[in-house]
Design a protein around this motif. Structure first.
Motif, PDB file in Angstrom:
ATOM      1  N   MET A  89     -22.200  78.473   8.327  1.00 18.49           N
ATOM      2  CA  MET A  89     -22.940  79.067   9.443  1.00 18.49           C
ATOM      3  C   MET A  89     -22.575  78.264  10.685  1.00 18.49           C
ATOM      4  O   MET A  89     -23.077  77.156  10.891  1.00 18.49           O
ATOM      5  N   ILE A  90     -21.671  78.822  11.496  1.00 21.88           N
ATOM      6  CA  ILE A  90     -21.095  78.028  12.591  1.00 21.88           C
ATOM      7  C   ILE A  90     -21.344  78.624  13.975  1.00 21.88           C
ATOM      8  O   ILE A  90     -20.940  78.033  14.979  1.00 21.88           O
ATOM      9  N   PHE A  91     -22.030  79.762  14.056  1.00 20.41           N
ATOM     10  CA  PHE A  91     -22.391  80.366  15.340  1.00 20.41           C
ATOM     11  C   PHE A  91     -23.896  80.566  15.376  1.00 20.41           C
ATOM     12  O   PHE A  91     -24.532  80.780  14.343  1.00 20.41           O
ATOM     13  N   GLU A  92     -24.461  80.507  16.584  1.00 21.24           N
ATOM     14  CA  GLU A  92     -25.902  80.692  16.715  1.00 21.24           C
ATOM     15  C   GLU A  92     -26.227  81.438  17.996  1.00 21.24           C
ATOM     16  O   GLU A  92     -25.681  81.156  19.051  1.00 21.24           O
ATOM     17  N   THR A  93     -27.143  82.395  17.870  1.00 24.23           N
ATOM     18  CA  THR A  93     -27.712  83.089  19.021  1.00 24.23           C
ATOM     19  C   THR A  93     -29.150  82.633  19.169  1.00 24.23           C
ATOM     20  O   THR A  93     -29.896  82.603  18.189  1.00 24.23           O
ATOM     21  N   MET A  94     -29.528  82.273  20.402  1.00 28.48           N
ATOM     22  CA  MET A  94     -30.901  81.860  20.690  1.00 28.48           C
ATOM     23  C   MET A  94     -31.382  82.558  21.949  1.00 28.48           C
ATOM     24  O   MET A  94     -30.597  82.856  22.845  1.00 28.48           O
ATOM     25  N   VAL A  95     -32.695  82.774  22.004  1.00 28.23           N
ATOM     26  CA  VAL A  95     -33.332  83.339  23.184  1.00 28.23           C
ATOM     27  C   VAL A  95     -34.120  82.229  23.860  1.00 28.23           C
ATOM     28  O   VAL A  95     -34.854  81.481  23.198  1.00 28.23           O
ATOM     29  N   PHE A  96     -33.976  82.142  25.176  1.00 33.93           N
ATOM     30  CA  PHE A  96     -34.681  81.130  25.961  1.00 33.93           C
ATOM     31  C   PHE A  96     -35.589  81.824  26.964  1.00 33.93           C
ATOM     32  O   PHE A  96     -35.212  82.815  27.569  1.00 33.93           O
ATOM     33  N   GLY A  97     -36.781  81.300  27.141  1.00 35.30           N
ATOM     34  CA  GLY A  97     -37.762  81.834  28.067  1.00 35.30           C
ATOM     35  C   GLY A  97     -39.149  81.544  27.530  1.00 35.30           C
ATOM     36  O   GLY A  97     -39.320  81.098  26.388  1.00 35.30           O
ATOM     37  N   LYS A  98     -40.157  81.818  28.344  1.00 38.56           N
ATOM     38  CA  LYS A  98     -41.540  81.543  27.944  1.00 38.56           C
ATOM     39  C   LYS A  98     -41.874  82.269  26.649  1.00 38.56           C
ATOM     40  O   LYS A  98     -41.673  83.464  26.532  1.00 38.56           O
ATOM     41  N   ASP A  99     -42.368  81.539  25.679  1.00 36.67           N
ATOM     42  CA  ASP A  99     -42.780  82.066  24.376  1.00 36.67           C
ATOM     43  C   ASP A  99     -41.645  82.730  23.595  1.00 36.67           C
ATOM     44  O   ASP A  99     -41.903  83.520  22.693  1.00 36.67           O
ATOM     45  N   ALA A 100     -40.419  82.429  23.930  1.00 37.80           N
ATOM     46  CA  ALA A 100     -39.278  82.963  23.172  1.00 37.80           C
ATOM     47  C   ALA A 100     -39.064  82.082  21.954  1.00 37.80           C
ATOM     48  O   ALA A 100     -38.943  80.869  22.071  1.00 37.80           O
ATOM     49  N   ASP A 101     -39.051  82.692  20.804  1.00 43.56           N
ATOM     50  CA  ASP A 101     -38.844  81.959  19.559  1.00 43.56           C
ATOM     51  C   ASP A 101     -38.020  82.860  18.638  1.00 43.56           C
ATOM     52  O   ASP A 101     -38.560  83.470  17.713  1.00 43.56           O
ATOM     53  N   ASP A 102     -36.737  82.967  18.945  1.00 39.82           N
ATOM     54  CA  ASP A 102     -35.894  83.868  18.177  1.00 39.82           C
ATOM     55  C   ASP A 102     -34.488  83.291  18.117  1.00 39.82           C
ATOM     56  O   ASP A 102     -33.948  82.868  19.144  1.00 39.82           O
ATOM     57  N   ALA A 103     -33.918  83.266  16.926  1.00 43.83           N
ATOM     58  CA  ALA A 103     -32.563  82.750  16.749  1.00 43.83           C
ATOM     59  C   ALA A 103     -31.977  83.311  15.463  1.00 43.83           C
ATOM     60  O   ALA A 103     -32.716  83.652  14.540  1.00 43.83           O
ATOM     61  N   ASP A 104     -30.673  83.410  15.433  1.00 47.61           N
ATOM     62  CA  ASP A 104     -29.941  83.820  14.240  1.00 47.61           C
ATOM     63  C   ASP A 104     -28.645  83.031  14.168  1.00 47.61           C
ATOM     64  O   ASP A 104     -28.102  82.625  15.205  1.00 47.61           O
ATOM     65  N   ARG A 105     -28.139  82.857  12.950  1.00 43.26           N
ATOM     66  CA  ARG A 105     -26.868  82.157  12.733  1.00 43.26           C
ATOM     67  C   ARG A 105     -25.901  83.067  11.999  1.00 43.26           C
ATOM     68  O   ARG A 105     -26.320  83.951  11.239  1.00 43.26           O
ATOM     69  N   TYR A 106     -24.600  82.792  12.211  1.00 45.78           N
ATOM     70  CA  TYR A 106     -23.550  83.659  11.687  1.00 45.78           C
ATOM     71  C   TYR A 106     -22.356  82.833  11.213  1.00 45.78           C
ATOM     72  O   TYR A 106     -22.172  81.697  11.629  1.00 45.78           O
ATOM     73  N   SER A 107     -21.536  83.479  10.406  1.00 46.01           N
ATOM     74  CA  SER A 107     -20.332  82.834   9.874  1.00 46.01           C
ATOM     75  C   SER A 107     -19.078  83.125  10.679  1.00 46.01           C
ATOM     76  O   SER A 107     -18.145  82.341  10.654  1.00 46.01           O
ATOM     77  N   THR A 108     -19.036  84.274  11.361  1.00 44.19           N
ATOM     78  CA  THR A 108     -17.822  84.649  12.100  1.00 44.19           C
ATOM     79  C   THR A 108     -18.149  84.982  13.549  1.00 44.19           C
ATOM     80  O   THR A 108     -19.295  85.337  13.884  1.00 44.19           O
ATOM     81  N   LYS A 109     -17.139  84.923  14.378  1.00 42.44           N
ATOM     82  CA  LYS A 109     -17.314  85.267  15.791  1.00 42.44           C
ATOM     83  C   LYS A 109     -17.699  86.736  15.934  1.00 42.44           C
ATOM     84  O   LYS A 109     -18.531  87.089  16.773  1.00 42.44           O
ATOM     85  N   GLU A 110     -17.123  87.594  15.116  1.00 39.91           N
ATOM     86  CA  GLU A 110     -17.448  89.022  15.182  1.00 39.91           C
ATOM     87  C   GLU A 110     -18.925  89.253  14.857  1.00 39.91           C
ATOM     88  O   GLU A 110     -19.606  90.034  15.537  1.00 39.91           O
ATOM     89  N   GLN A 111     -19.431  88.588  13.832  1.00 35.97           N
ATOM     90  CA  GLN A 111     -20.848  88.697  13.491  1.00 35.97           C
ATOM     91  C   GLN A 111     -21.710  88.167  14.638  1.00 35.97           C
ATOM     92  O   GLN A 111     -22.759  88.742  14.961  1.00 35.97           O
TER      93      GLN A 111
END
Length: 104
Positions: A62-84
């Motif tokens: 799991m080498i990629f991560e998407t995160m949301v930043f902002g007030k009360d933002a608590d969301d993230a996901d991880r992925y294995s490929t750039k396409e994902q």
């Protein structure tokens, strides 16, 4: 580099040595996959983590991560490929675009 599963990875998902990983760590722009500032004040960021964050649970690195930043933002996901990661980023932007405005 040792054989088997590696610890460090580049944007293409290839194992790299610590010297190459160091170069990526000092250059945040080289690790950025996507970044969106949404009109409601949230920011969605997807990056190459460089280090495998699968935490030893097996499966693909799991080498990629998407995160949301902002007030009360608590969301993230991880992925294995750039396409994902790009597809996950797109989904996260759509999910958070319709949220009420982030307030300080």
């Amino acid at each position: 580099m040792t054989s088997g599963r590696g610890l460090y990875y580049n944007m293409a998902g290839e194992q790299i040595d610590i010297d190459e990983a160091d170069k990526l760590f000092v250059n945040p722009q080289a690790r950025c996959v996507a970044l969106d500032a949404l009109p409601n004040g949230y920011n969605v960021s997807t990056v190459l983590l460089v280090i495998d964050h699968s935490l030893g649970f097996g499966g693909k690195p799991m080498i990629f991560e998407t995160m949301v930043f902002g007030k009360d933002a608590d969301d993230a996901d991880r992925y294995s490929t750039k396409e994902q990661a790009l597809e996950g980023h797109r989904r996260m932007v759509e999910k958070w675009r319709s949220r009420p405005r982030a307030t300080p």
